[in-house]
Scaffold this motif. Structure first.
Motif, mmCIF file in Angstrom:
data_model
loop_
_atom_site.group_PDB
_atom_site.id
_atom_site.type_symbol
_atom_site.label_atom_id
_atom_site.label_comp_id
_atom_site.label_asym_id
_atom_site.label_seq_id
_atom_site.Cartn_x
_atom_site.Cartn_y
_atom_site.Cartn_z
ATOM 1 N N ASN A 374 0.839 -1.187 0.000
ATOM 2 C CA ASN A 374 0.000 0.000 0.000
ATOM 3 C C ASN A 374 0.874 1.237 0.000
ATOM 4 O O ASN A 374 1.875 1.272 0.712
ATOM 5 N N ALA A 375 0.506 2.224 -0.784
ATOM 6 C CA ALA A 375 1.191 3.510 -0.690
ATOM 7 C C ALA A 375 0.417 4.382 0.281
ATOM 8 O O ALA A 375 -0.810 4.358 0.300
ATOM 9 N N ASN A 376 1.150 5.098 1.092
ATOM 10 C CA ASN A 376 0.533 6.023 2.047
ATOM 11 C C ASN A 376 1.194 7.382 1.918
ATOM 12 O O ASN A 376 2.373 7.474 1.587
ATOM 13 N N PHE A 377 0.446 8.424 2.227
ATOM 14 C CA PHE A 377 1.069 9.740 2.275
ATOM 15 C C PHE A 377 2.163 9.742 3.344
ATOM 16 O O PHE A 377 2.013 9.094 4.384
ATOM 17 N N LYS A 378 3.217 10.475 3.061
ATOM 18 C CA LYS A 378 4.375 10.447 3.945
ATOM 19 C C LYS A 378 4.090 11.029 5.330
ATOM 20 O O LYS A 378 4.871 10.831 6.257
ATOM 21 N N ASN A 379 2.960 11.734 5.470
ATOM 22 C CA ASN A 379 2.614 12.228 6.806
ATOM 23 C C ASN A 379 1.751 11.235 7.579
ATOM 24 O O ASN A 379 1.258 11.536 8.660
ATOM 25 N N GLY A 380 1.573 10.038 7.015
ATOM 26 C CA GLY A 380 0.794 9.013 7.702
ATOM 27 C C GLY A 380 1.506 8.518 8.955
ATOM 28 O O GLY A 380 2.730 8.583 9.055
ATOM 29 N N LEU A 381 0.722 8.051 9.927
ATOM 30 C CA LEU A 381 1.276 7.556 11.194
ATOM 31 C C LEU A 381 1.434 6.042 11.081
ATOM 32 O O LEU A 381 0.477 5.287 11.247
ATOM 33 N N ILE A 382 2.652 5.629 10.789
ATOM 34 C CA ILE A 382 2.903 4.253 10.366
ATOM 35 C C ILE A 382 4.043 3.669 11.179
ATOM 36 O O ILE A 382 4.918 4.395 11.651
ATOM 37 N N ARG A 383 4.029 2.361 11.320
ATOM 38 C CA ARG A 383 5.067 1.678 12.107
ATOM 39 C C ARG A 383 6.324 1.413 11.275
ATOM 40 O O ARG A 383 6.309 1.518 10.050
#
Lengths: 391, 175
Positions: A374-383
């Motif tokens: 999955n691509a997520n915006f770089k400001n996403g809160l990710i592990r």
């Protein structure tokens, strides 16, 4: 023109889980150690039986170390018990990996165990886990119940990081369904028909499910001699993948605090304009150990400063690297990763170092909920799970 | 957490789509030319993984894969195609071709590029569309008809119906 019907991978559950010698010559006379003393000296009539148990040791990077096998007697004997033993190569070689030995073990009257020590040679080269066997013969004063044991030399080194892991899939599909347990002649040549998962030489579950092979490392980067202990009893800090040659960070328990807490999230941030796709992302936007270092770049720096497992070359994994941990046999909520080696994994997204080519504001994640990308915006809160090794 | 809208259906052209990949060179290349050896017989060897790939998608041939028409198959047709090839004349002297598993298929996705997400020097005329893997999706209860597909438009692994739409095939051997 038509549409590629893109289906979101649904978040549903599914769990899942779960040696041999040849002959070699040896001439070394090895010392004999005494075990703990047993009770009486009588033996009480029937002839006691000898058994030898499997053993393991981390390879180490240099010098010699002792791989110790324990031989037990079912009951103490009234007189000394002797038994011959010999090592033989499994996948380990006596010319390089260990010193072959052939000798006799004596368990004195009244004792119920003895040990056999095989000298293992350390090196810094990436190799799979390797095995040797010790076989008992010619017992005097006892019978032999278990004559042979496997000693495993656990890899603790990293390699090139290029070899692919197999997928973990060992079931078949037809047009109506999946998870079929037999090969399908009208749907020939499926994933489950080939590869490490399908080969008995590589699909043991003792070192990771099917084709996967992992080694648990302690805080100093040394392999545990006993790889079977669970995390609650003997927590480990890193895991080396014996197929790909990559070393991985192991997260610490959710919400227990500390630098590597599994609950922490980070925004994607890479200040290097040659690798960030033209968009550095968002600095310090996550929720982590402190209030200033909650992005991927700063987390990498913090883990390197801490010297996780004795190393300071940890980095964010590429897409291909992180994807190599996916066990595609596990679907949804079961964690598409081997939890026996990667405890504290959250059913969620984990950052890769790879910016999305179609939109530099996004970066790729691997989803350990279903194995997808999955691509997520770089400001996403990710592990984050860091990697090292590779080239 | 925000997800990019790549999940909405993308318009893809299934046939005669050539070249035109958009590449961002400030993303590290995942499949640089130097990682491949062109064997001169329609195959390339990938030094990183040790796998040998057929350069052309099924249906195409020639040094630039410019001959023929790229073909689509259902999943069963794709599996049977490989079986027929191996039991017949083979390709480039080999009779052990396979439909790649999803990890293998993803190993030739080019992270720098989309439309198609592939190194087109190594894999000319790659379709901007899905390619079948040999890996069924694990959830057999709620999604019994799904299989993993490499989407060479956006460059990601997705799960799709084995029968609803026909996709492309690229063959692998080795390991």
């Amino acid at each position: 023109m038509h549409r590629l019907t893109r289906r979101r991978i649904p978040p549903y559950p599914v769990p899942s889980r779960d040696f041999r010698p040849l002959f070699a010559t040896g001439l070394l006379v090895t010392t004999v150690f005494l075990g703990a003393c047993g009770g009486g000296g009588g033996g009480g009539g029937s002839t006691p039986a000898l058994s030898i148990a499997d053993a393991g040791i981390g390879e180490g990077d240099n010098g010699a170390s002792n791989l110790v096998f324990t031989v037990t007697l079912s009951s103490a004997a009234g007189s000394d018990v002797t038994v011959d033993y010999a090592t033989s190569d499994g996948t380990a070689s006596s010319s390089t990996d260990y010193t072959s030995s052939q000798a006799s073990l004596t368990i004195p009257a009244g004792s119920t165990s003895g040990t056999i020590t095989v000298v293992v040679n350390g090196d810094p080269a990436f190799e799979p886990n390797e095995t040797l066997a010790v076989t008992l013969s010619n017992a005097s004063g006892a019978t032999i119940a278990t004559a042979s044991a496997t000693g495993t030399i656990f890899n603790d080194d990293t390699g090139a990081g290029n070899t692919l892991n197999d997928t973990g899939v060992d079931t078949w599909g037809d047009d109506a369904g999946n998870a079929l347990t037999t090969a399908q002649s009208t749907f020939p040549g499926q994933d489950a028909d080939t590869g490490r998962d399908a080969s008995t030489a590589s699909n043991s579950n003792t070192d990771g499910r099917l084709g996967f092979s992992f080694t648990k490392l302690d805080a100093n980067g040394a392999a545990f001699a006993d790889q079977t202990a669970d995390y609650a009893t003997t927590p480990w800090d890193c895991v080396v993948d014996n197929v790909t040659g990559l070393m991985w960070e192991v997260k610490t328990p959710n919400a227990a605090g500390g630098l590597r807490d599994a609950a922490h999230t980070y925004t994607w941030y890479d200040s290097d304009t040659t690798t960030n796709g033209g968009d550095a992302g968002t600095a310090n936007g996550g929720t982590c150990n402190d209030t200033t270092n909650c992005d991927t770049e700063k987390y990498v720096a913090a883990v390197n400063a801490a010297g996780l497992c004795g190393y300071n070359d940890w980095r964010l994994p590429s897409r291909r690297e992180l994807r190599s941990l996916v066990d595609y046999s596990v679907s949804a909520i079961g964690n598409t990763i081997d939890r026996n080696y990667f405890p504290n994994t959250v059913n969620s997204f984990y950052w890769t170092a790879t910016t999305q080519a179609s939109n530099a504001a996004g970066a790729w994640t691997t989803v350990f909920l279903n194995g997808g990308d999955n691509a997520n915006f770089k400001n996403g809160l990710i592990r984050v799970r860091l990697v090292r090794g590779g080239s | 957490m925000k997800k990019l809208t790549i999940l909405a259906g993308l318009l893809l052209m299934s046939t005669q789509v050539l070249g035109a990949a958009n590449c961002n060179t400030s993303i590290p290349a995942s499949t640089p030319d130097t990682d491949f050896t062109n064997n001169g017989d329609g195959t390339v060897s990938h030094s990183k993984t040790g796998l040998m790939w057929k350069q052309c998608s099924e249906g195409l041939s020639g040094s630039n894969c410019a001959t023929g028409t790229i073909t689509t198959y259902t999943w069963q047709q794709a599996l049977q195609l490989v079986d027929s090839l191996n039991s017949g004349s083979g390709f480039a002297g080999y009779n052990d071709w396979r439909l790649p598993n999803i990890a293998e298929l993803a190993s030739i996705l080019e992270d720098q590029c989309v439309g198609p997400a592939v190194n087109e020097t190594i894999f000319p005329a790659t379709a901007v569309n899905g390619y079948w893997s040999a890996t069924p999706f694990a959830d057999s209860v709620t999604s019994p008809n799904l299989v993993w597909v490499g989407d060479f438009q956006g460059g990601q692994n997705v799960v799709l119906s084995k029968t609803a739409t026909a996709y492309h095939v690229r063959l692998v051997r080795g390991q």
